[in-house]
Design a protein around this motif. Structure first.
Motif, PDB file in Angstrom:
ATOM      1  N   UNK A  93       0.818  -1.205   0.000  1.00 18.97           N
ATOM      2  CA  UNK A  93       0.000   0.000   0.000  1.00 18.97           C
ATOM      3  C   UNK A  93       0.850   1.253   0.000  1.00 18.97           C
ATOM      4  N   UNK A  96       1.340   2.989  -4.308  1.00 19.67           N
ATOM      5  CA  UNK A  96       0.106   2.733  -5.032  1.00 19.67           C
ATOM      6  C   UNK A  96       0.061   3.411  -6.378  1.00 19.67           C
ATOM      7  N   UNK A  97       1.220   3.743  -6.933  1.00 18.30           N
ATOM      8  CA  UNK A  97       1.199   4.589  -8.114  1.00 18.30           C
ATOM      9  C   UNK A  97       0.780   3.898  -9.390  1.00 18.30           C
ATOM     10  N   UNK A 103      -8.918  -0.009 -13.478  1.00 19.53           N
ATOM     11  CA  UNK A 103      -8.726   1.377 -13.890  1.00 19.53           C
ATOM     12  C   UNK A 103      -8.465   1.476 -15.388  1.00 19.53           C
ATOM     13  N   UNK A 107     -10.855   3.183 -18.157  1.00 18.07           N
ATOM     14  CA  UNK A 107     -10.374   4.314 -18.955  1.00 18.07           C
ATOM     15  C   UNK A 107     -10.605   4.046 -20.421  1.00 18.07           C
ATOM     16  N   UNK A 202      -6.106  12.872 -27.531  1.00 17.18           N
ATOM     17  CA  UNK A 202      -6.013  12.916 -26.072  1.00 17.18           C
ATOM     18  C   UNK A 202      -6.143  11.516 -25.470  1.00 17.18           C
ATOM     19  N   UNK A 205      -3.138   9.562 -26.094  1.00 23.21           N
ATOM     20  CA  UNK A 205      -2.058  10.170 -25.319  1.00 23.21           C
ATOM     21  C   UNK A 205      -2.088   9.687 -23.883  1.00 23.21           C
ATOM     22  N   UNK A 206      -3.280   9.614 -23.300  1.00 19.73           N
ATOM     23  CA  UNK A 206      -3.386   9.141 -21.916  1.00 19.73           C
ATOM     24  C   UNK A 206      -2.923   7.694 -21.811  1.00 19.73           C
ATOM     25  N   UNK A 209       0.765   7.559 -22.143  1.00 14.91           N
ATOM     26  CA  UNK A 209       1.413   8.049 -20.923  1.00 14.91           C
ATOM     27  C   UNK A 209       1.430   6.978 -19.855  1.00 14.91           C
ATOM     28  N   UNK A 213       4.996   5.522 -18.347  1.00 12.98           N
ATOM     29  CA  UNK A 213       5.375   5.697 -16.953  1.00 12.98           C
ATOM     30  C   UNK A 213       5.260   4.419 -16.155  1.00 12.98           C
TER      31      UNK A 213
ATOM     32  N   UNK B 170      -6.028  15.089 -18.127  1.00  9.81           N
ATOM     33  CA  UNK B 170      -4.778  14.495 -18.596  1.00  9.81           C
ATOM     34  C   UNK B 170      -3.577  15.165 -17.944  1.00  9.81           C
ATOM     35  N   UNK B 173      -3.221  14.033 -14.378  1.00 13.28           N
ATOM     36  CA  UNK B 173      -2.637  12.699 -14.314  1.00 13.28           C
ATOM     37  C   UNK B 173      -1.125  12.772 -14.412  1.00 13.28           C
ATOM     38  N   UNK B 174      -0.675  13.572 -15.372  1.00 13.72           N
ATOM     39  CA  UNK B 174       0.753  13.754 -15.564  1.00 13.72           C
ATOM     40  C   UNK B 174       1.385  14.299 -14.294  1.00 13.72           C
ATOM     41  N   UNK B 177       1.469  11.702 -11.517  1.00 15.03           N
ATOM     42  CA  UNK B 177       2.466  10.666 -11.761  1.00 15.03           C
ATOM     43  C   UNK B 177       3.855  11.156 -11.405  1.00 15.03           C
ATOM     44  N   UNK B 178       4.169  12.360 -11.876  1.00 14.68           N
ATOM     45  CA  UNK B 178       5.532  12.822 -11.674  1.00 14.68           C
ATOM     46  C   UNK B 178       5.778  13.244 -10.235  1.00 14.68           C
ATOM     47  N   UNK B 181       2.357  11.039  -6.253  1.00 17.61           N
ATOM     48  CA  UNK B 181       1.273  11.153  -5.272  1.00 17.61           C
ATOM     49  C   UNK B 181       0.748   9.773  -4.930  1.00 17.61           C
ATOM     50  N   UNK B 184      -4.515   6.830  -1.496  1.00 13.98           N
ATOM     51  CA  UNK B 184      -4.857   5.657  -0.687  1.00 13.98           C
ATOM     52  C   UNK B 184      -6.285   5.215  -0.939  1.00 13.98           C
ATOM     53  N   UNK B 187      -8.477   5.692  -7.019  1.00 13.38           N
ATOM     54  CA  UNK B 187      -7.446   5.526  -8.020  1.00 13.38           C
ATOM     55  C   UNK B 187      -7.035   6.890  -8.550  1.00 13.38           C
ATOM     56  N   UNK B 188      -5.902   6.892  -9.241  1.00 14.44           N
ATOM     57  CA  UNK B 188      -5.401   8.115  -9.850  1.00 14.44           C
ATOM     58  C   UNK B 188      -6.426   8.709 -10.799  1.00 14.44           C
ATOM     59  N   UNK B 189      -6.889   7.858 -11.704  1.00 19.87           N
ATOM     60  CA  UNK B 189      -7.793   8.334 -12.746  1.00 19.87           C
ATOM     61  C   UNK B 189      -9.088   8.819 -12.135  1.00 19.87           C
ATOM     62  N   UNK B 190      -9.593   8.054 -11.176  1.00 25.38           N
ATOM     63  CA  UNK B 190     -10.850   8.442 -10.560  1.00 25.38           C
ATOM     64  C   UNK B 190     -10.736   9.774  -9.854  1.00 25.38           C
TER      65      UNK B 190
END
Lengths: 217, 346
Positions: A93, A96-97, A103, A107, A202, A205-206, A209, A213, B170, B173-174, B177-178, B181, B184, B187-190
């Motif tokens: 945990x 979590x990146x 997900x 998406x 877009x 692109x997402x 990305x 990463x 978008x 998100x970038x 990521x960098x 973050x 907990x 999700x990131x996207x959410x």
């Protein structure tokens, strides 16, 4: 029936023709007879259709095969493969990146639905599922890029591997966008192509990305 | 009475056999009180007298009794023999027809409701734009208008704002990521989608409500459009400052770019409101929310400047943190040194 009382057939016009009812053609039988064929035939037929569409994506010509008989098998397989490869991996945990399976799945499908709705609202002539089909199949170059990235990462991280991955993902992203534009932009009025291409850009692109990463833990 | 086996219609021990048929011994297994199945003894059917009138009478009586019993046993009437459709068949067919009709009506109503609400053609007029128009409006959103005594025109268009919100997602998100973050919950996207769409829709609704209270002349679509185009400034700011990490640079962008787009929105709103207090309320709220949102986006998902982290942790950094900084190491180092060089020469 008072109106028919004075209907008479002139003696001059001979009545001729055939009374026999033509025997029904074999087409209804052909539709039903796929129930009796061996399972291998059914599967091979569908697999061939899916394979043909993959080839169309790899060499994007303006053919209508991708649009005419759409199917969502290819997008499903690609989406699942991409989501599996993009999984964060560690259940730790603290870190979590990484995107999880659900997900990535959400998406891709949510993005495809939004792009389809957008292109329909802008006056597109393509149907909902046809557009989903095209967008899903055009994820294929990015899946290939993900495979390559994973292989490169097996060899180790670092600046060189990052540059290789950047080039590969960038090239595949351009390929995906061009392929889907070739299919979708034709269905729009000519002066609005840019409005449809931007969301597709877009979207891919997402996804690119997320692939770029991605680092295995 | 003839010595033929007759049968009694009706419940065993229940209501009397009110038909013209003579009462006799029960040879048909009549349905018991709320139990058993309506089984017809076929052999005894054939034994009825030749009088069709009696048959009809018996048929009707049988149907009536059955309907009364069917309330107790639902569905028992469905087990009919296909051969003799006269009595049970009639009732079965009627039931089937009624069910079929109800299904048709229900289906028609459902498809009408669906085509009314799921019709995306309601949104079609808001997407009727040309690329030139979108570009013009994007640039205009950074230029504050001077004439505030005359109501300014707002284009009620949703394509540009929607695309700007997605672009912001978008960019977020970038940034997340960098900056590594750690989310907990969720999700990131959410988180990104929730933040951006929540701001756009929520603040628009709130401002529309305030505008209604302050008697401003603006519709909901126009408010959505105005706020959406105001996000253009946010997009630019965040795109630049997520990659070049200087606090001073961020504050400059915040004031200049954010300020310009806020001024534009405020001016347009002021031109459509009458009265000093109302104008003050509306503009103050909008300006505060807009600028604070940019501040929040920057600091909530902000990457700690690398130098600070390095000096704090030193050589004891755990290995997985190094791996995760793969991308920022290359790109940020380049950008930071370039920015430093430019700042030094200025």
């Amino acid at each position: 029936f008072p109106g028919l009382a004075d209907v008479s057939i002139s003696q001059d016009i001979p009545v001729e023709g055939e009374i026999t009812v033509p025997v029904g053609s074999n087409s209804p039988d052909e539709d039903y007879s796929t129930l009796d064929e061996p399972v291998k035939d059914t599967i091979m037929r569908d697999l061939k259709a899916v394979g043909k569409k993959f080839v169309h994506v790899m060499y994007p010509r303006k053919s209508s095969a991708l649009l005419r008989d759409w199917d969502l098998w290819g997008p499903l397989v690609l989406c699942v493969a991409l989501a599996l490869m993009l999984q964060g991996g560690s259940a730790d945990s603290k870190d979590d990146g990484g995107p999880q399976f659900a997900e990535v799945f959400v998406i891709i499908w949510f993005g495809a639905v939004v792009i389809t709705l957008n292109s329909k609202l802008l006056g597109g002539t393509i149907s909902f599922f046809q557009s989903l089909c095209v967008l899903g199949y055009c994820v294929m170059p990015l899946t290939v890029a993900m495979l390559v990235c994973r292989l490169v990462l097996l060899a180790g991280g670092g600046t060189v591997s990052f540059i290789i991955r950047l080039i590969v993902v960038g090239a595949m992203f351009a390929w995906s966008t061009l392929a889907s534009t070739a299919f979708l932009a034709d269905s729009q009025p000519p002066n609005r192509k840019a409005l449809v291409v931007y969301p597709i850009f877009l979207f891919y692109f997402v996804i690119s990305w997320m692939i770029l990463t991605f680092t295995p833990q | 009475a003839a010595s033929r086996t007759t049968y009694r219609w009706g419940r065993a021990g229940g209501g009397g056999a009110a038909g013209p048929g003579p009462a006799g011994a029960d040879t048909v297994s009549a349905p018991a009180q709320g139990g058993g199945s309506a089984v017809i003894d076929m052999e005894n059917m054939d034994d009825t007298s030749g009088s069709s009138f009696e048959d009809m009478g018996e048929m009707h009586q049988r149907m009536k009794e059955e309907e009364e019993e069917a309330e107790g046993e639902a569905g028992a009437g469905e087990e009919e023999d296909g051969e003799f459709l006269g009595m049970k068949g009639l009732r079965g067919q009627l039931g089937r027809q009624v069910a079929d009709q109800m299904w048709q009506v229900g289906k028609r109503q459902a498809s009408r409701a669906f085509s009314l609400y799921a019709n995306i053609d309601i949104l079609r007029p808001y997407f009727d734009v040309e690329p030139v128009q979108v570009r013009a409006r994007l640039l205009e959103s950074m230029i504050p208008v001077k004439m505030i005594n005359f109501p300014q025109k707002i284009a009620g268009e949703l394509y540009g704002p929607l695309m700007l919100v997605f672009t912001l997602v978008a960019i977020l998100l970038h940034g997340m990521k960098t900056s590594d973050t750690i989310i907990r919950e969720g999700t990131l996207m959410g988180t990104a989608i929730g933040t951006c769409f929540g701001y756009w829709l929520g603040v628009s609704s709130f401002m529309y409500f305030l505008a209604y209270l302050c008697n401003a002349q603006i519709t909901m679509v126009q408010m959505l459009s105005l706020l959406g185009y105001g996000l253009f400034g946010h997009c630019i700011t965040l795109l630049v400052t997520y990659n070049i990490h200087f606090h001073s640079l961020f504050y400059i962008f915040w004031l200049v770019v954010g300020g310009l787009s806020t001024l534009r929105m405020v001016a347009v709103l002021v031109s459509r409101t009458v009265g000093h207090t109302q104008r003050l309320i509306l503009c103050g709220t909008l300006a505060a929310l807009h600028m604070l949102f940019l501040l929040y986006l920057h600091f909530a998902y902000h990457k700690v400047v690398e130098g600070i982290l390095d000096t704090l942790e030193g050589p004891n950094m755990p290995p997985f943190q190094r791996v995760a900084r793969d991308i920022p190491v290359v790109s940020n180092a380049v950008l930071n040194t370039t920015a430093k060089a430019i700042a030094l020469t200025l």
